[in-house]
Design an enzyme around this catalytic site. Structure first.
Site, PDB file in Angstrom:
ATOM      1  N   CYS A   2       0.827  -1.204   0.000  1.00  0.00           N
ATOM      2  CA  CYS A   2       0.000   0.000   0.000  1.00  0.00           C
ATOM      3  C   CYS A   2       0.864   1.259   0.000  1.00  0.00           C
ATOM      4  O   CYS A   2       2.018   1.248   0.413  1.00  0.00           O
ATOM      5  CB  CYS A   2      -0.935   0.066   1.193  1.00  0.00           C
ATOM      6  SG  CYS A   2      -1.864  -1.431   1.444  1.00  0.00           S
ATOM      7  N   LYS A 572       4.728  -3.400  -7.069  1.00  0.00           N
ATOM      8  CA  LYS A 572       6.152  -3.298  -7.413  1.00  0.00           C
ATOM      9  C   LYS A 572       7.044  -3.506  -6.191  1.00  0.00           C
ATOM     10  O   LYS A 572       8.104  -4.098  -6.285  1.00  0.00           O
ATOM     11  CB  LYS A 572       6.408  -1.911  -8.021  1.00  0.00           C
ATOM     12  CG  LYS A 572       7.830  -1.662  -8.415  1.00  0.00           C
ATOM     13  CD  LYS A 572       8.094  -2.158  -9.816  1.00  0.00           C
ATOM     14  CE  LYS A 572       9.528  -2.030 -10.250  1.00  0.00           C
ATOM     15  NZ  LYS A 572       9.940  -3.179 -11.060  1.00  0.00           N
TER      16      LYS A 572
HETATM   17  C1  F6R Z   1       9.145  -9.860 -10.738  1.00  0.00           C
HETATM   18  C2  F6R Z   1       9.478  -8.913  -9.706  1.00  0.00           C
HETATM   19  C3  F6R Z   1       9.558  -9.401  -8.306  1.00  0.00           C
HETATM   20  C4  F6R Z   1      10.687  -8.683  -7.566  1.00  0.00           C
HETATM   21  C5  F6R Z   1      10.677  -9.070  -6.071  1.00  0.00           C
HETATM   22  C6  F6R Z   1      11.830  -8.429  -5.315  1.00  0.00           C
HETATM   23  O1  F6R Z   1       9.153  -9.251 -12.001  1.00  0.00           O
HETATM   24  O2  F6R Z   1       9.642  -7.756  -9.961  1.00  0.00           O
HETATM   25  O3  F6R Z   1       9.735 -10.768  -8.260  1.00  0.00           O
HETATM   26  O4  F6R Z   1      11.892  -9.015  -8.145  1.00  0.00           O
HETATM   27  O5  F6R Z   1       9.472  -8.673  -5.495  1.00  0.00           O
HETATM   28  O6  F6R Z   1      11.768  -7.043  -5.396  1.00  0.00           O
HETATM   29  P1  F6R Z   1      13.035  -6.154  -5.054  1.00  0.00           P
HETATM   30  O7  F6R Z   1      14.046  -6.402  -6.107  1.00  0.00           O
HETATM   31  O8  F6R Z   1      12.521  -4.744  -5.069  1.00  0.00           O
HETATM   32  O9  F6R Z   1      13.512  -6.586  -3.713  1.00  0.00           O
END
Ligand code: F6R
Length: 577
Positions: A2, A572
């Site tokens: 969120c 994201k």
């Molecule tokens: C898939 C994706 C997620 C991230 C995961 C880790 O395309 O984006 O699997 O890689 O949530 O996120 P970070 O790299 O921000 O720790």
């Protein structure tokens, strides 16, 4: 996860302006959206299910001096208006990012069962604060008493009737920033929402809370003792989030890969980064989630091949429950695009507690990860907006080569651009969308690419696919092969050729369709579809062998007419357990 955003000011702001800021946080979740104002001692709440844009009509040109808003990624309670924030209970309205672990206990102990109006853990926060204000009056001490009952992670903003000129806030294990405007304050889950608005901000630590009005802000700890906080200069960083000529951020970000790799390499060659010498360590561990974990798995091969130091990769959420059995002289590397992923940060805290040296690799230099690690190696991929991570994956692998002090790397941007612009994958993407099951196979590093290929494909198409090391198929999974399945193999090294060809033949014999993505020259009848990858001296294949998979997922998503930037159910930045 969120995203929360709020404004308290001496001047009125259009609600639309607050929602535009909230849109910069939509990467944190986009299941539903809500906003509330406190005017003439009345709380007004507007909610909508879906993207933030769905709320604009409901708020028309309304203005207020006291606004909080929220974009939701559902954890407790399904996606509907009643579970959408802000939660308005009695005299209190709150927005919350995080998870209240003990909400069920609080429902029992505070006898709230018959008072609940949603299925959301966050409602308990509003119930608890309202109850405490009713018992002891509206004050910081009552606010703290209520918050002290909560267990879990939370960044909270609260509006309170009879207290129209104020917003209360508190943070624990979820991010919350306070920006200082000329006539008031803004609050946000991420600095990104402050761009162009402020020159200074405050970063809250866990267990810190505040009350702010249009003139001043006062910070407290959880013992209700006033604390002084230093403001930090706000530097506008690269927030650029335009799709440019492209139809989606995903398409743009795949097309960004050559430039992102060139930029990252340029920085590594031309600036001094304080990084540890890997050769000083007996053992290396890399910890990450999702796509970042897959880049870690490629990293293992790079480190072991180049430095001959044993390297183990861990999925952060699993690592949290494992015993750490390693040499005292071990280095722990944490990879995270956002630098805010909950599981990765928790794993980092666990390792730090034990006194090991830590290095973060991240695309977000102002993130928690870069602050907590002993060393930080930034990636210069530029902002990644699309939920599916693409260009950061390629650049992370380059970062690992840099850590291994591999000097002779050149990026051939033309070769990569041609690969990205080509239509080589079009027919295969159509076949993928027709097949009942898609199986991605490879060996060693190529198997890691297959795993990442599956993640991208699932994420963007909502269809199932699996990845397998090619040698494992015969130990069970061959049973699912029939004429409706499609197996896609990747082969980038001569030494793996026999294993891959054997697997392809075993699949063909069972009437399965086949495809091969390869750097080798192979006879046309090797597979039903063949995609040739060019090799270039001094450009390690690991840096770009994933590109056909990234494109296949993107193209399949287009064929299925789905949203490439905002896949359903995802966000994201995953800042919850
Ligand atoms: C898939 C994706 C997620 C991230 C995961 C880790 O395309 O984006 O699997 O890689 O949530 O996120 P970070 O790299 O921000 O720790």
């Amino acid at each position: 996860m969120c995203g929360i955003f709020g404004i308290i000011s001496k001047h009125s702001y259009e609600l639309k302006q607050a929602l535009q800021r909230l849109e910069l946080l939509e990467y944190r979740g986009y299941d539903s959206v809500g906003i509330s104002t406190l005017d003439k001692n009345k709380l007004n709440v507007y909610k909508s299910v879906g993207y933030i844009k769905t709320l604009y009509d409901k708020i028309s040109s309304k203005k207020s001096k006291n606004i909080i808003c929220h974009t939701r990624w559902a954890t407790h309670g399904n996606i509907c208006e009643k579970n959408t924030h802000p939660h308005h209970i009695g005299k209190v309205c709150i927005v919350h990012n995080g998870i209240i672990d003990n909400y069920k206990d609080l429902i029992k102990s505070l006898n709230l069962k018959d008072k609940l109006i949603s299925d959301c853990d966050s409602e308990i926060i509003a119930q608890t604060i309202d109850r405490q204000f009713f018992i002891n009056g509206v004050s910081m001490s009552s606010f703290i008493d209520a918050i002290s009952l909560l267990e879990g992670s939370y960044a909270i903003l609260a509006q309170v009737q009879d207290c129209e000129k104020c917003i209360y806030g508190v943070k624990n294990k979820s991010p919350l920033y306070v920006g200082k405007m000329e006539a008031g304050y803004v609050f946000s889950s991420d600095l990104i929402a402050f761009q162009g608005l402020i020159k200074e901000y405050y970063e809250l630590n866990d267990g810190e809370c505040f009350i702010a009005n249009g003139q001043k802000i006062t910070f407290f700890n959880m013992y209700n003792i006033q604390i002084e906080k230093e403001s930090i200069e706000f530097k506008d960083f690269d927030y650029s989030s335009s799709k440019g000529e492209f139809g989606s951020f995903l398409e743009k970000e795949i097309n960004d890969i050559p430039q992102a790799l060139c930029n990252t390499l340029f920085h590594y060659k031309n600036s001094t980064h304080k990084i540890p010498d890997l050769k000083e360590y007996k053992q290396i561990h890399i910890i990450a989630c999702g796509t970042a974990y897959h880049s870690a798995c490629i990293g293992k091969y790079i480190i072991e091949n180049l430095l001959k130091i044993p390297c183990t990769c861990h999925i952060a959420s699993e690592f949290l429950f494992q015993e750490i059995l390693t040499d005292k002289n071990s280095l722990f590397i944490f990879i995270s695009q956002s630098g805010e992923t909950y599981d990765t940060l928790q794993a980092l805290l666990k390792v730090k507690d034990l006194g090991y040296k830590t290095l973060g690799i991240t695309n977000t230099t102002h993130s928690q990860l870069s602050k907590i690690c002993n060393y930080c190696l930034p990636i210069y991929a530029g902002k990644e907006v699309s939920v599916a991570s693409t260009k950061v994956y390629n650049c992370t692998i380059l970062a690992i080569y840099f850590l291994c002090k591999k000097k002779d790397i050149d990026i051939d941007a033309k070769l990569l651009t041609d690969l990205i612009k080509s239509n080589k994958e079009d027919e295969l993407a159509k076949e993928m969308c027709k097949s009942s099951t898609v199986i991605f196979i490879g060996k060693c590093e190529d198997y890691v690419s297959a795993m990442e290929g599956v993640l991208k494909y699932r994420e963007l198409t909502y269809r199932n696919a699996i990845s397998y090391p090619c040698g494992e198929l015969k130990h069970g999974t061959l049973s699912i092969i029939d004429k409706n399945t499609l197996s896609i193999a990747i082969l980038t090294q001569e030494k793996y050729a026999n294993s891959i060809f054997t697997a392809i033949n075993e699949i063909k014999t069972r009437n399965g369709k086949t495809a091969l993505i390869t750097t080798l020259d192979v006879p046309k009848d090797t597979a039903d579809y063949i995609i040739k990858l060019e090799r270039k001296k001094n450009m390690p294949i690991n840096l770009y062998s994933i590109i056909p998979f990234q494109k296949l997922a993107y193209k399949s998503c287009n064929i299925l007419n789905l949203n490439p930037d905002r896949p359903r159910n995802l966000a994201k930045s995953v800042t919850v357990q």
